[in-house]
Design a protein around this motif. Structure first.
Motif, PDB file in Angstrom:
ATOM      1  N   ASN A 229       0.814  -1.219   0.000  1.00 34.24           N
ATOM      2  CA  ASN A 229       0.000   0.000   0.000  1.00 34.24           C
ATOM      3  C   ASN A 229       0.848   1.270   0.000  1.00 34.24           C
ATOM      4  O   ASN A 229       0.531   2.256   0.675  1.00 34.24           O
ATOM      5  N   GLY A 230       1.924   1.236  -0.737  1.00 34.75           N
ATOM      6  CA  GLY A 230       2.759   2.416  -0.878  1.00 34.75           C
ATOM      7  C   GLY A 230       3.685   2.701   0.283  1.00 34.75           C
ATOM      8  O   GLY A 230       4.259   3.786   0.371  1.00 34.75           O
ATOM      9  N   SER A 231       3.864   1.742   1.185  1.00 31.67           N
ATOM     10  CA  SER A 231       4.736   1.922   2.336  1.00 31.67           C
ATOM     11  C   SER A 231       5.459   0.614   2.617  1.00 31.67           C
ATOM     12  O   SER A 231       5.361  -0.346   1.849  1.00 31.67           O
ATOM     13  N   LEU A 232       6.197   0.571   3.711  1.00 30.01           N
ATOM     14  CA  LEU A 232       6.870  -0.639   4.152  1.00 30.01           C
ATOM     15  C   LEU A 232       6.240  -1.114   5.454  1.00 30.01           C
ATOM     16  O   LEU A 232       5.997  -0.318   6.365  1.00 30.01           O
ATOM     17  N   ILE A 233       6.012  -2.410   5.543  1.00 30.27           N
ATOM     18  CA  ILE A 233       5.406  -3.012   6.724  1.00 30.27           C
ATOM     19  C   ILE A 233       6.387  -4.031   7.294  1.00 30.27           C
ATOM     20  O   ILE A 233       6.935  -4.859   6.556  1.00 30.27           O
ATOM     21  N   ALA A 234       6.614  -3.980   8.596  1.00 26.76           N
ATOM     22  CA  ALA A 234       7.519  -4.927   9.246  1.00 26.76           C
ATOM     23  C   ALA A 234       6.787  -6.236   9.528  1.00 26.76           C
ATOM     24  O   ALA A 234       5.744  -6.241  10.174  1.00 26.76           O
ATOM     25  N   GLU A 235       7.347  -7.340   9.019  1.00 22.68           N
ATOM     26  CA  GLU A 235       6.796  -8.660   9.288  1.00 22.68           C
ATOM     27  C   GLU A 235       7.851  -9.525   9.950  1.00 22.68           C
ATOM     28  O   GLU A 235       9.002  -9.591   9.497  1.00 22.68           O
ATOM     29  N   LEU A 236       7.477 -10.186  11.037  1.00 18.67           N
ATOM     30  CA  LEU A 236       8.392 -11.062  11.756  1.00 18.67           C
ATOM     31  C   LEU A 236       8.897 -12.149  10.826  1.00 18.67           C
ATOM     32  O   LEU A 236       8.127 -12.776  10.102  1.00 18.67           O
ATOM     33  N   ASP A 237      10.213 -12.384  10.827  1.00 19.47           N
ATOM     34  CA  ASP A 237      10.817 -13.366   9.931  1.00 19.47           C
ATOM     35  C   ASP A 237      11.940 -14.079  10.679  1.00 19.47           C
ATOM     36  O   ASP A 237      12.993 -13.500  10.943  1.00 19.47           O
ATOM     37  N   ALA A 238      11.706 -15.335  11.018  1.00 18.87           N
ATOM     38  CA  ALA A 238      12.682 -16.108  11.783  1.00 18.87           C
ATOM     39  C   ALA A 238      13.962 -16.368  11.005  1.00 18.87           C
ATOM     40  O   ALA A 238      14.993 -16.705  11.591  1.00 18.87           O
ATOM     41  N   SER A 239      13.927 -16.212   9.679  1.00 17.39           N
ATOM     42  CA  SER A 239      15.119 -16.460   8.878  1.00 17.39           C
ATOM     43  C   SER A 239      16.107 -15.293   8.921  1.00 17.39           C
ATOM     44  O   SER A 239      17.255 -15.423   8.493  1.00 17.39           O
ATOM     45  N   VAL A 240      15.667 -14.138   9.441  1.00 22.15           N
ATOM     46  CA  VAL A 240      16.555 -12.983   9.554  1.00 22.15           C
ATOM     47  C   VAL A 240      17.394 -13.146  10.817  1.00 22.15           C
ATOM     48  O   VAL A 240      16.857 -13.236  11.922  1.00 22.15           O
ATOM     49  N   SER A 241      18.694 -13.179  10.659  1.00 25.89           N
ATOM     50  CA  SER A 241      19.597 -13.407  11.781  1.00 25.89           C
ATOM     51  C   SER A 241      19.497 -12.267  12.780  1.00 25.89           C
ATOM     52  O   SER A 241      19.493 -11.093  12.413  1.00 25.89           O
ATOM     53  N   THR A 242      19.439 -12.629  14.065  1.00 27.68           N
ATOM     54  CA  THR A 242      19.421 -11.630  15.134  1.00 27.68           C
ATOM     55  C   THR A 242      20.711 -11.662  15.925  1.00 27.68           C
ATOM     56  O   THR A 242      20.781 -11.142  17.034  1.00 27.68           O
ATOM     57  N   GLY A 243      21.735 -12.251  15.347  1.00 28.32           N
ATOM     58  CA  GLY A 243      23.018 -12.338  16.045  1.00 28.32           C
ATOM     59  C   GLY A 243      23.736 -11.016  16.111  1.00 28.32           C
ATOM     60  O   GLY A 243      24.678 -10.847  16.874  1.00 28.32           O
ATOM     61  N   GLY A 244      23.340 -10.075  15.255  1.00 29.90           N
ATOM     62  CA  GLY A 244      23.927  -8.744  15.308  1.00 29.90           C
ATOM     63  C   GLY A 244      25.115  -8.561  14.409  1.00 29.90           C
ATOM     64  O   GLY A 244      25.530  -7.448  14.128  1.00 29.90           O
ATOM     65  N   GLY A 245      25.723  -9.661  13.923  1.00 36.58           N
ATOM     66  CA  GLY A 245      26.819  -9.545  12.979  1.00 36.58           C
ATOM     67  C   GLY A 245      28.008  -8.810  13.548  1.00 36.58           C
ATOM     68  O   GLY A 245      28.228  -8.722  14.748  1.00 36.58           O
ATOM     69  N   LYS A 246      28.813  -8.253  12.677  1.00 34.45           N
ATOM     70  CA  LYS A 246      30.075  -7.654  13.091  1.00 34.45           C
ATOM     71  C   LYS A 246      29.906  -6.371  13.883  1.00 34.45           C
ATOM     72  O   LYS A 246      30.818  -5.931  14.558  1.00 34.45           O
ATOM     73  N   LYS A 247      28.715  -5.771  13.838  1.00 34.63           N
ATOM     74  CA  LYS A 247      28.529  -4.510  14.547  1.00 34.63           C
ATOM     75  C   LYS A 247      28.471  -4.711  16.052  1.00 34.63           C
ATOM     76  O   LYS A 247      28.818  -3.839  16.803  1.00 34.63           O
ATOM     77  N   ARG A 248      28.013  -5.858  16.501  1.00 37.85           N
ATOM     78  CA  ARG A 248      27.852  -6.102  17.922  1.00 37.85           C
ATOM     79  C   ARG A 248      29.119  -6.775  18.444  1.00 37.85           C
ATOM     80  O   ARG A 248      29.165  -7.986  18.645  1.00 37.85           O
ATOM     81  N   THR A 249      30.161  -6.003  18.635  1.00 40.03           N
ATOM     82  CA  THR A 249      31.473  -6.520  18.978  1.00 40.03           C
ATOM     83  C   THR A 249      31.746  -6.514  20.474  1.00 40.03           C
ATOM     84  O   THR A 249      32.774  -7.020  20.904  1.00 40.03           O
ATOM     85  N   LEU A 250      30.897  -5.935  21.270  1.00 41.77           N
ATOM     86  CA  LEU A 250      31.152  -5.844  22.695  1.00 41.77           C
ATOM     87  C   LEU A 250      30.820  -7.148  23.402  1.00 41.77           C
ATOM     88  O   LEU A 250      29.766  -7.738  23.179  1.00 41.77           O
TER      89      LEU A 250
END
Length: 333
Positions: A229-250
């Protein structure tokens, strides 16, 4: 309110959740991340889930009125993004009850806070106020102590006089993307801090609980942004990694040391003036160390000192903190 004796204080009620595991009732929450990390779309998703009483990311929601304070792009939020979310979720017209505050607001100014509270009370009970974006919600500078204290006081008035929770959306610093771009007094005032990371090319995002003051600080969710509908909608997706990748180095220890520094700055922070001092509060290193000891799982003093010195070096080497004349402060843009 009376002073509470031990019996009454120990029987104070447990915090209630407005959005399970994410935002408590009558609390303040900060969602922060870089530009193009889809923060505003997630804030709309959270807010409108409260509006219609729909579970958010599998977590129970306590339904209630929602007000969006859009300090930037209010027209697009009210005309496009909110209607698109309702349409995507097939919400009937009569059940679309969210409100928009379509004008500039300075929450560090008493008159503006009073006007907002009056407008909210006139419309009825609100459970959540979403402020997007933080930097546009004040008259003063977001790195000034005077502005920070007035703004926090205004937010606490909103909580106290309306009973609503407040979710604030903010950008990270230019030099430090581990925290929002704001004075330390702002940063330490929030009951909850939520870190947002996004990939604008892949149209994916993750939201992670960085800290709850009065609850277990866990929780991370992955989302895919769907065009609708002309916008972006957030949908939960278990395939999207939540590990944080290289940015979460602490490491956990270094994050704990940063949280201890936030506590020390809030309790003991002072402003120093001169060419060698930053435009924010600083605190004595020994005061930070004492707060670190309170967070430390170690028992022996020598072991605590070793852990503190290790975290201190790692955080300095990583550009998260800076020192001068036996004082320390957090680095941010």
């Amino acid at each position: 309110m009376d002073i509470l004796d031990y019996g009454r204080m120990s029987n104070l009620p447990e915090p209630e959740w407005l959005v399970g595991g994410l935002i408590q009732t009558r609390s303040t929450a900060l969602m922060f991340g870089k530009s193009n990390s889809f923060k505003s779309f997630l804030a709309i998703d959270i807010g409108l889930s409260v509006d219609i009483g729909q579970d958010w990311a599998g977590n129970e929601v306590k339904p209630g009125g929602v007000l969006f304070v859009a300090t930037e792009g209010a027209n697009g939020v009210g005309r496009l993004r909110i209607p698109a979310w309702y349409q995507h979720h097939a919400v009937a017209e009569e059940d679309r009850r969210a409100f928009l505050y379509p004008q500039e607001i300075c929450l560090d100014t008493t008159d503006d806070v009073t006007a907002l509270i009056a407008a909210m009370n006139l419309r009825g009970n609100f459970a959540l106020v979403v402020i997007d974006i933080f930097g546009g919600s004040m008259k003063g500078s977001e790195i000034e102590d005077k502005t920070a204290r007035a703004w926090v006081h205004g937010i606490q008035r909103i909580l106290r006089e309306t009973g609503a929770s407040v979710l604030v959306v903010a950008h990270t610093g230019w030099q430090d993307d581990t925290r929002a771009r704001m004075h330390t007094h702002f940063w330490g005032s929030f009951d909850t801090r939520l870190r947002m990371e996004g990939d604008k090319d892949a149209l994916t995002a993750t939201l992670t609980v960085e800290r709850h003051k009065d609850a277990d600080s866990t929780g991370s969710w992955g989302f895919r942004m769907v065009q609708s509908n002309g916008s972006l909608i957030a949908e939960l997706d278990a395939s999207v990694s939540t590990g944080g990748g290289k940015k979460r180095t602490l490491s956990a220890g270094n994050k704990s040391a940063l949280n201890a520094l936030d506590d020390a700055l809030q309790e003991h922070g002072v402003r120093k003036f001169g060419q060698d001092w930053p435009p924010c509060n600083v605190v004595q290193i020994d005061q930070w160390r004492r707060h670190c000891y309170l967070h430390s799982p170690e028992d022996k003093p020598n072991t605590k000192l070793v852990a503190f010195n290790r975290a201190r070096k790692a955080l300095h080497d990583g550009g998260h903190i800076q020192f001068y004349d036996d004082h320390v402060w957090r680095c941010f843009g």
